[in-house]
Design an enzyme around this catalytic site. Sequence first.
Site, PDB file in Angstrom:
ATOM      1  N   GLY A  49      37.166  54.725 -18.449  1.00 16.68           N
ATOM      2  CA  GLY A  49      37.963  55.618 -19.295  1.00 16.68           C
ATOM      3  C   GLY A  49      37.597  57.076 -19.100  1.00 16.68           C
ATOM      4  O   GLY A  49      37.367  57.785 -20.076  1.00 16.68           O
ATOM      5  N   GLY A  50      37.576  57.514 -17.843  1.00 20.41           N
ATOM      6  CA  GLY A  50      37.185  58.911 -17.597  1.00 20.41           C
ATOM      7  C   GLY A  50      38.346  59.856 -17.369  1.00 20.41           C
ATOM      8  O   GLY A  50      38.138  60.995 -16.943  1.00 20.41           O
ATOM      9  N   SER A  51      39.559  59.401 -17.689  1.00 20.32           N
ATOM     10  CA  SER A  51      40.702  60.274 -17.374  1.00 20.32           C
ATOM     11  C   SER A  51      40.974  61.322 -18.448  1.00 20.32           C
ATOM     12  O   SER A  51      41.780  62.222 -18.250  1.00 20.32           O
ATOM     13  CB  SER A  51      41.956  59.430 -17.142  1.00 20.32           C
ATOM     14  OG  SER A  51      42.202  58.610 -18.264  1.00 20.32           O
ATOM     15  N   ASP A  87      42.106  48.249 -16.076  1.00 22.88           N
ATOM     16  CA  ASP A  87      42.162  47.973 -17.508  1.00 22.88           C
ATOM     17  C   ASP A  87      40.925  47.144 -17.864  1.00 22.88           C
ATOM     18  O   ASP A  87      40.848  45.965 -17.522  1.00 22.88           O
ATOM     19  CB  ASP A  87      43.456  47.202 -17.826  1.00 22.88           C
ATOM     20  CG  ASP A  87      43.588  46.903 -19.310  1.00 22.88           C
ATOM     21  OD1 ASP A  87      42.582  47.006 -20.041  1.00 22.88           O
ATOM     22  OD2 ASP A  87      44.706  46.563 -19.741  1.00 22.88           O
ATOM     23  N   VAL A  88      39.981  47.750 -18.549  1.00 24.64           N
ATOM     24  CA  VAL A  88      38.702  47.068 -18.790  1.00 24.64           C
ATOM     25  C   VAL A  88      38.830  45.900 -19.761  1.00 24.64           C
ATOM     26  O   VAL A  88      37.922  45.075 -19.861  1.00 24.64           O
ATOM     27  CB  VAL A  88      37.591  48.038 -19.302  1.00 24.64           C
ATOM     28  CG1 VAL A  88      37.181  49.023 -18.232  1.00 24.64           C
ATOM     29  CG2 VAL A  88      38.006  48.723 -20.587  1.00 24.64           C
ATOM     30  N   ASN A 122      32.538  53.847 -21.624  1.00 22.26           N
ATOM     31  CA  ASN A 122      33.147  54.851 -22.498  1.00 22.26           C
ATOM     32  C   ASN A 122      34.556  54.477 -22.970  1.00 22.26           C
ATOM     33  O   ASN A 122      34.978  54.886 -24.050  1.00 22.26           O
ATOM     34  CB  ASN A 122      33.173  56.182 -21.730  1.00 22.26           C
ATOM     35  CG  ASN A 122      34.133  57.186 -22.342  1.00 22.26           C
ATOM     36  OD1 ASN A 122      33.824  57.795 -23.364  1.00 22.26           O
ATOM     37  ND2 ASN A 122      35.314  57.347 -21.746  1.00 22.26           N
ATOM     38  N   SER A 139      30.133  55.123 -31.862  1.00 19.47           N
ATOM     39  CA  SER A 139      30.766  56.126 -32.730  1.00 19.47           C
ATOM     40  C   SER A 139      29.998  56.152 -34.034  1.00 19.47           C
ATOM     41  O   SER A 139      29.331  55.173 -34.384  1.00 19.47           O
ATOM     42  CB  SER A 139      32.213  55.691 -33.006  1.00 19.47           C
ATOM     43  OG  SER A 139      32.730  56.382 -34.126  1.00 19.47           O
ATOM     44  N   TYR A 181      38.319  48.939 -35.281  1.00 15.41           N
ATOM     45  CA  TYR A 181      37.712  50.047 -34.518  1.00 15.41           C
ATOM     46  C   TYR A 181      36.251  50.220 -34.929  1.00 15.41           C
ATOM     47  O   TYR A 181      35.333  50.186 -34.095  1.00 15.41           O
ATOM     48  CB  TYR A 181      38.489  51.356 -34.711  1.00 15.41           C
ATOM     49  CG  TYR A 181      37.852  52.501 -33.936  1.00 15.41           C
ATOM     50  CD1 TYR A 181      38.094  52.663 -32.576  1.00 15.41           C
ATOM     51  CD2 TYR A 181      36.977  53.407 -34.547  1.00 15.41           C
ATOM     52  CE1 TYR A 181      37.484  53.684 -31.843  1.00 15.41           C
ATOM     53  CE2 TYR A 181      36.367  54.428 -33.834  1.00 15.41           C
ATOM     54  CZ  TYR A 181      36.624  54.560 -32.481  1.00 15.41           C
ATOM     55  OH  TYR A 181      36.020  55.572 -31.769  1.00 15.41           O
ATOM     56  N   LYS A 213      32.516  49.289 -33.013  1.00 17.58           N
ATOM     57  CA  LYS A 213      31.492  50.301 -32.774  1.00 17.58           C
ATOM     58  C   LYS A 213      30.134  49.873 -33.349  1.00 17.58           C
ATOM     59  O   LYS A 213      29.089  50.275 -32.856  1.00 17.58           O
ATOM     60  CB  LYS A 213      31.954  51.666 -33.313  1.00 17.58           C
ATOM     61  CG  LYS A 213      33.187  52.231 -32.578  1.00 17.58           C
ATOM     62  CD  LYS A 213      32.938  52.397 -31.094  1.00 17.58           C
ATOM     63  CE  LYS A 213      34.119  52.899 -30.308  1.00 17.58           C
ATOM     64  NZ  LYS A 213      33.875  53.029 -28.869  1.00 17.58           N
TER      65      LYS A 213
HETATM   66  N1  LIG Z   1      37.284  61.262 -30.245  1.00 17.36           N
HETATM   67  C1  LIG Z   1      36.452  60.875 -31.195  1.00 17.36           C
HETATM   68  O1  LIG Z   1      36.461  61.379 -32.311  1.00 17.36           O
HETATM   69  C2  LIG Z   1      35.429  59.799 -30.888  1.00 17.36           C
HETATM   70  C3  LIG Z   1      34.360  59.663 -31.788  1.00 17.36           C
HETATM   71  C4  LIG Z   1      33.422  58.683 -31.554  1.00 17.36           C
HETATM   72  C5  LIG Z   1      33.507  57.863 -30.456  1.00 17.36           C
HETATM   73  N2  LIG Z   1      34.552  58.009 -29.603  1.00 17.36           N
HETATM   74  C6  LIG Z   1      34.596  57.081 -28.460  1.00 17.36           C
HETATM   75  O2  LIG Z   1      34.516  57.809 -27.253  1.00 17.36           O
HETATM   76  C7  LIG Z   1      35.180  57.081 -26.230  1.00 17.36           C
HETATM   77  C8  LIG Z   1      36.141  58.010 -25.517  1.00 17.36           C
HETATM   78  O3  LIG Z   1      37.145  58.426 -26.435  1.00 17.36           O
HETATM   79  P1  LIG Z   1      37.883  59.844 -26.347  1.00 17.36           P
HETATM   80  O4  LIG Z   1      37.739  60.492 -27.656  1.00 17.36           O
HETATM   81  O5  LIG Z   1      37.447  60.568 -25.138  1.00 17.36           O
HETATM   82  O6  LIG Z   1      39.396  59.362 -26.255  1.00 17.36           O
HETATM   83  P2  LIG Z   1      40.525  59.595 -25.161  1.00 17.36           P
HETATM   84  O7  LIG Z   1      40.635  61.016 -24.765  1.00 17.36           O
HETATM   85  O8  LIG Z   1      41.713  58.885 -25.718  1.00 17.36           O
HETATM   86  O9  LIG Z   1      39.978  58.796 -23.878  1.00 17.36           O
HETATM   87  C9  LIG Z   1      39.960  57.409 -23.814  1.00 17.36           C
HETATM   88  C10 LIG Z   1      39.814  57.008 -22.365  1.00 17.36           C
HETATM   89  O10 LIG Z   1      39.707  55.590 -22.291  1.00 17.36           O
HETATM   90  C11 LIG Z   1      40.702  55.099 -21.400  1.00 17.36           C
HETATM   91  N3  LIG Z   1      41.074  53.746 -21.818  1.00 17.36           N
HETATM   92  C12 LIG Z   1      41.583  53.326 -22.987  1.00 17.36           C
HETATM   93  N4  LIG Z   1      41.780  51.997 -22.955  1.00 17.36           N
HETATM   94  C13 LIG Z   1      41.383  51.568 -21.739  1.00 17.36           C
HETATM   95  C14 LIG Z   1      41.346  50.316 -21.089  1.00 17.36           C
HETATM   96  N5  LIG Z   1      41.758  49.186 -21.692  1.00 17.36           N
HETATM   97  N6  LIG Z   1      40.875  50.246 -19.831  1.00 17.36           N
HETATM   98  C15 LIG Z   1      40.444  51.362 -19.191  1.00 17.36           C
HETATM   99  N7  LIG Z   1      40.458  52.577 -19.741  1.00 17.36           N
HETATM  100  C16 LIG Z   1      40.928  52.675 -21.001  1.00 17.36           C
HETATM  101  C17 LIG Z   1      41.844  56.123 -21.481  1.00 17.36           C
HETATM  102  O11 LIG Z   1      42.677  56.099 -20.336  1.00 17.36           O
HETATM  103  P3  LIG Z   1      44.065  55.255 -20.313  1.00 17.36           P
HETATM  104  O12 LIG Z   1      44.722  55.483 -21.635  1.00 17.36           O
HETATM  105  O13 LIG Z   1      44.807  55.764 -19.145  1.00 17.36           O
HETATM  106  O14 LIG Z   1      43.643  53.836 -20.124  1.00 17.36           O
HETATM  107  C18 LIG Z   1      41.023  57.409 -21.512  1.00 17.36           C
HETATM  108  O15 LIG Z   1      40.587  57.755 -20.229  1.00 17.36           O
HETATM  109  C19 LIG Z   1      35.836  55.882 -26.907  1.00 17.36           C
HETATM  110  O16 LIG Z   1      35.047  54.748 -26.753  1.00 17.36           O
HETATM  111  C20 LIG Z   1      35.884  56.294 -28.358  1.00 17.36           C
HETATM  112  O17 LIG Z   1      35.912  55.193 -29.224  1.00 17.36           O
HETATM  113  C21 LIG Z   1      35.500  58.963 -29.777  1.00 17.36           C
END
Ligand SMILES: NC(=O)c1ccc[n+]([C@@H]2O[C@H](COP(=O)([O-])OP(=O)(O)OC[C@H]3O[C@@H](n4cnc5c(N)ncnc54)[C@H](OP(=O)(O)O)[C@@H]3O)[C@@H](O)[C@H]2O)c1
Length: 285
Positions: free
Chosen positions: A53-55, A101-102, A129, A182, A193, A197
């Site tokens: 999920g690095g996009s 797709d993980v 991630n 998280s 969710y 976590k």
């Molecule tokens: N933002 C927050 O407030 C927050 C807080 C705490 C923890 N987190 C955690 O941090 C991590 C990253 O989140 P983010 O905030 O950076 O969100 P984000 O910008 O939505 O990024 C999520 C990434 O995961 C990928 N992804 C989602 N489902 C996937 C799947 N089934 N297979 C492969 N890739 C997948 C998405 O790409 P595609 O959609 O193209 O698959 C995207 O690259 C997550 O685990 C999230 O729970 C986020």
Amino acid sequence: MNVIKKIRNFVKNISNVFSFLLSIYRSGGYSKPLISQINYNNILNGKRILITGGSSGIGFEIAKKFISQGGIVLITGRNKNKLEEASKKINSDRLFYLEWDVSDISIINDNLMKSKDLLGGNIDVLINNAGVLLKQDFFSLSEDVWEKTYSTNSKSVFFLSKELSKFWIKRKIQGKIINISSTSGYCGSIIPYGMTKWDIIGFTEGLGKKLYPYGIIVNGIAPGRTATEMLNRKGNENIYDPMTSAKRYCLPEEVAELAMFLISDAANFIVGQTIVCDGGYIARS
Ligand SMILES: NC(=O)c1ccc[n+]([C@@H]2O[C@H](COP(=O)([O-])OP(=O)(O)OC[C@H]3O[C@@H](n4cnc5c(N)ncnc54)[C@H](OP(=O)(O)O)[C@@H]3O)[C@@H](O)[C@H]2O)c1
């Protein structure tokens, strides 16, 4: 011609001021991003890193940081266009991407082999991630939302870590794993969710103990509310957030900085810990 240009600029400036004021109105205040980054002098030179999920968001910033410190990085995601765009933005010949797709654990071993080929050698570091935050409510929760959340946020982390660590142990590779949890994992939760976590925090602790004797180090990060697409926050001009002591959102760059420290050898005595990075969001007073 000059007058038209001046009018255009004037309108552009006015609309910028307007959207800035609107962002203050919407979030209830204003907070400026504060980013401080450490230069680790290319310590990742030659290290091969897989980031699920690095996009976008946190994974994207971790990829950027690791590339800046010499790493060879592979990012994954479900959407190829997003991956291509991310790769263009980072613009490095040490960055690769793979549509993956993980949540589908049947393709893990094939994709680990593809990852090895793309990276030009064995993976040294795994950043679990990828995650989704689907709309969910306790009383109306469907099984589908449960399954999608668990298979992406929890099941994938378990099986990917299991397969990769088996491979590492066989070849005596002393890898590192960081699991992104998280702050939701530290608070009671009635939605999948938050529950996934919690899983990750417990799994990180257990796996940290299990794999340390093989020289494999596992830790985690629990970001607080972070300015990414997941929370519909794009850009970081105004990151005001009244919910934290810091009165602002966490920035994905700050999570990347912590990930960088945790995979450095300076963190080799930290085992199975999930480090909270949340501006005081869950701190008790
Ligand atoms: N933002 C927050 O407030 C927050 C807080 C705490 C923890 N987190 C955690 O941090 C991590 C990253 O989140 P983010 O905030 O950076 O969100 P984000 O910008 O939505 O990024 C999520 C990434 O995961 C990928 N992804 C989602 N489902 C996937 C799947 N089934 N297979 C492969 N890739 C997948 C998405 O790409 P595609 O959609 O193209 O698959 C995207 O690259 C997550 O685990 C999230 O729970 C986020």
